[in-house]
Structure formats: C-alpha cells, structure tokens
Design a protein around this motif. Structure first.
Motif, PDB file in Angstrom:
ATOM      1  N   ASP A  48       0.854  -1.188   0.000  1.00  0.00           N
ATOM      2  CA  ASP A  48       0.000   0.000   0.000  1.00  0.00           C
ATOM      3  C   ASP A  48       0.892   1.242   0.000  1.00  0.00           C
ATOM      4  O   ASP A  48       1.344   1.700   1.044  1.00  0.00           O
ATOM      5  CB  ASP A  48      -0.917  -0.011   1.225  1.00  0.00           C
ATOM      6  CG  ASP A  48      -1.965   1.104   1.160  1.00  0.00           C
ATOM      7  OD1 ASP A  48      -1.739   2.106   0.430  1.00  0.00           O
ATOM      8  OD2 ASP A  48      -3.001   0.978   1.827  1.00  0.00           O
TER       9      ASP A  48
ATOM     10  N   ASP B 193       0.302   4.464  -0.748  1.00  0.00           N
ATOM     11  CA  ASP B 193      -0.216   5.677  -0.100  1.00  0.00           C
ATOM     12  C   ASP B 193       0.038   5.624   1.407  1.00  0.00           C
ATOM     13  O   ASP B 193       0.454   6.602   2.022  1.00  0.00           O
ATOM     14  CB  ASP B 193      -1.716   5.834  -0.356  1.00  0.00           C
ATOM     15  CG  ASP B 193      -1.977   6.296  -1.785  1.00  0.00           C
ATOM     16  OD1 ASP B 193      -1.026   6.819  -2.405  1.00  0.00           O
ATOM     17  OD2 ASP B 193      -3.103   6.124  -2.270  1.00  0.00           O
TER      18      ASP B 193
ATOM     19  N   THR C  88       2.740   7.824   4.210  1.00  0.00           N
ATOM     20  CA  THR C  88       2.131   8.628   5.267  1.00  0.00           C
ATOM     21  C   THR C  88       3.109   8.803   6.428  1.00  0.00           C
ATOM     22  O   THR C  88       3.732   7.829   6.852  1.00  0.00           O
ATOM     23  CB  THR C  88       0.852   7.933   5.796  1.00  0.00           C
ATOM     24  OG1 THR C  88       0.011   7.640   4.681  1.00  0.00           O
ATOM     25  CG2 THR C  88       0.113   8.816   6.782  1.00  0.00           C
TER      26      THR C  88
ATOM     27  N   SER D 285       8.331   9.113   3.663  1.00  0.00           N
ATOM     28  CA  SER D 285       7.638  10.413   3.551  1.00  0.00           C
ATOM     29  C   SER D 285       8.616  11.560   3.787  1.00  0.00           C
ATOM     30  O   SER D 285       8.589  12.576   3.091  1.00  0.00           O
ATOM     31  CB  SER D 285       6.497  10.476   4.563  1.00  0.00           C
ATOM     32  OG  SER D 285       6.973  10.182   5.861  1.00  0.00           O
TER      33      SER D 285
END
Lengths: 139, 136
Positions: free
Chosen positions: A91, A93, A97, A111
C-alpha cells in the motif's frame, strides 16, 4: 576523500549491511559537493539517501544504489536510484504517510525523504521489488 | 564495528560523535551510555554532534531514546552543537526530537545541566520538612 571517484560515470554501491548505508551517505555527499549543491541541500540529499538506503536494507532485504550527475541545461543535480528485489510495498499511499511503519522505526523514512528532494519517483511490485528514484537540483 | 568513546568529566558524561556512525554503532552507544550512567552515578550526559553532518531518523530516534533512558536513570541529557543545516533538514524530515534538551555548544550544555541539577536539589530540600532551607 573524493579522490578515486570518477564522477563522469554513474557510481554504484551495493547495500547489504549497515556499513554500506554509511558508504552510500559518503558517496552521495561526494557527488553533491561535486555538483556544488548548497550546504543545506547537500545535507538534505544525504539525509534522504540515508533513509532510503536503510529502507532498501531493512525492507527490501538489500539491493543497490546508483548515483549519477544530471544536467538539464540550466542546472546540475544528483540523481540516486535505489533498487531492491524485495517484496515490494503493498500500500504505497499508506507507506508514504508520516508516522506509518511496519519496521519499528519512526515511519518518517519514505515520507520524510520525499520532502527533502526535488523529484521523487517510485515503482514497486511484489514481482520486481522496489525502485525509488530521487533527484536534487542545484539552485 | 567502531565504538564511540564516552568521557567522564566531573558529574557529566561527555560523548563527542566524531564518525559517520553505522546503525549498529548508534545502538551500541545507547547501551554503553546506560551502563556508564549507572556505573559512574553521573547526573548529566552531553552528546556533542558538532561533527555530524547529518542526523537522520535513526540517529534522531537514538538521541530521543538516550534522553529517555538517562531520565529513568536520574540523569539529564543535552544534545549540543547541532549544525544549522542539520536543524533545517531535521525539521523538514519531520523529526521533532521531543523531550531532548539542546544547547548551542558543549559549554552551554554543561551550564544547562548544572542549572537543572541545582533546581532539582532545591526542590528536594523544599519537599523535605526536616531540612532547614535558606529561604525565609
């Protein structure tokens, strides 16, 4: 310190151990100095490289990095490609994060590294592993 | 694996990180410091990072962990000498170094620890009814 590094060609470095992560930092710094990045930008790109090299080691099970000097006609920059043949990122996305981690770290690696560079690209799949390309341009 | 030396100066342990640490060296430093705090009974730890040209999330976490461990062991930690470019990068990376005291250099770090220690001793005296204090 940079003697012996031929900066006209891409520089490759395997990432198989803690010590290799240190070598990646030193290589990226040498190239960042060679393209005359500012001190702050050198610090940012070396920090980003450190995070991504550690990810390659911890999550990708090791891999390799390639550092290249790039030139878009107006500015020079450092391009770094991190490649592993690990399990990929299911995943993306979520992985991008702040604060998300599966490895017991702070969840700032991916990130945070993205914020520290000018260009950030990522290709990942379970079949081929993960390939992250980042670029930092001189100002 | 290289090891970071820990110096004892009076009541303070001083660690000056002079090398580009591998993650393993950083973890080792954490353990070495905890042992030295207990063995020496020192009440202050100064980590001098003047020579560090980057602090990434791993080293940042190590600094926070050292601060927490030393607090549990009755010692105060001050991180001294962070370079401006490192500070800018840390903030952009998203690392806030919560719970860490910082000083611009080792000398100020020592003053900070001495002041914190004096405060703490004052409070202990105030809390103890059997001890006469200088305050009227």
């Amino acid at each position: 310190m940079t003697a012996g590094i031929d900066l006209g060609h891409p520089q490759a470095q395997a990432i198989r151990s803690d010590e290799d992560v240190v070598r990646v930092r030193q290589l990226v710094r040498a190239v960042a100095v060679a393209v005359k990045l500012s001190l702050v930008d050198q610090t940012k790109v070396v920090t980003a490289a450190s995070e991504l090299a550690r990810n390659t080691l911890v999550y990708g099970g090791g891999g390799a990095v390639e550092v290249t000097i790039v030139d878009n006609g107006r500015r020079k920059g450092v391009r770094i490609v991190f490649a592993d043949s690990g399990p990929g990122i299911p995943d993306l996305d979520l992985a991008l994060t702040d604060g998300y981690t599966t490895g017991g770290g702070l969840g700032l690696g991916l990130s945070g590294a993205r914020r520290l560079v000018d260009e950030f690209g990522i290709e990942t799949s379970a079949a081929t592993g993960t390939r992250i390309t980042v670029t930092k341009w001189s100002r | 694996m290289e090891r970071v030396p820990i110096l004892k100066i009076g009541d303070i342990l001083l660690v000056s990180i002079q090398l580009d640490m591998s993650d393993q060296t950083a973890v080792q430093l954490q353990e070495d410091l905890a042992e030295r705090i207990v063995a020496t009974g020192c009440h202050g730890v100064i980590i001098d990072i003047t020579a560090l040209d980057i602090v990434d999330s791993f080293v940042g976490r190590m600094l926070s962990t050292i601060a927490s461990i030393s607090r549990v062991l009755d010692a105060e930690t001050v991180v001294a000498g962070m370079r401006p470019a490192v500070a800018i990068t840390l903030v952009e990376l998203g690392l806030s170094l919560n719970g860490i005291r910082t000083a611009l250099n080792v000398e100020r770090g020592m003053e900070l620890i001495a002041a914190a220690r004096a405060d703490e001793l004052d409070h202990q005296l105030d809390d103890d009814p059997d001890v006469e204090t200088a305050t009227p």
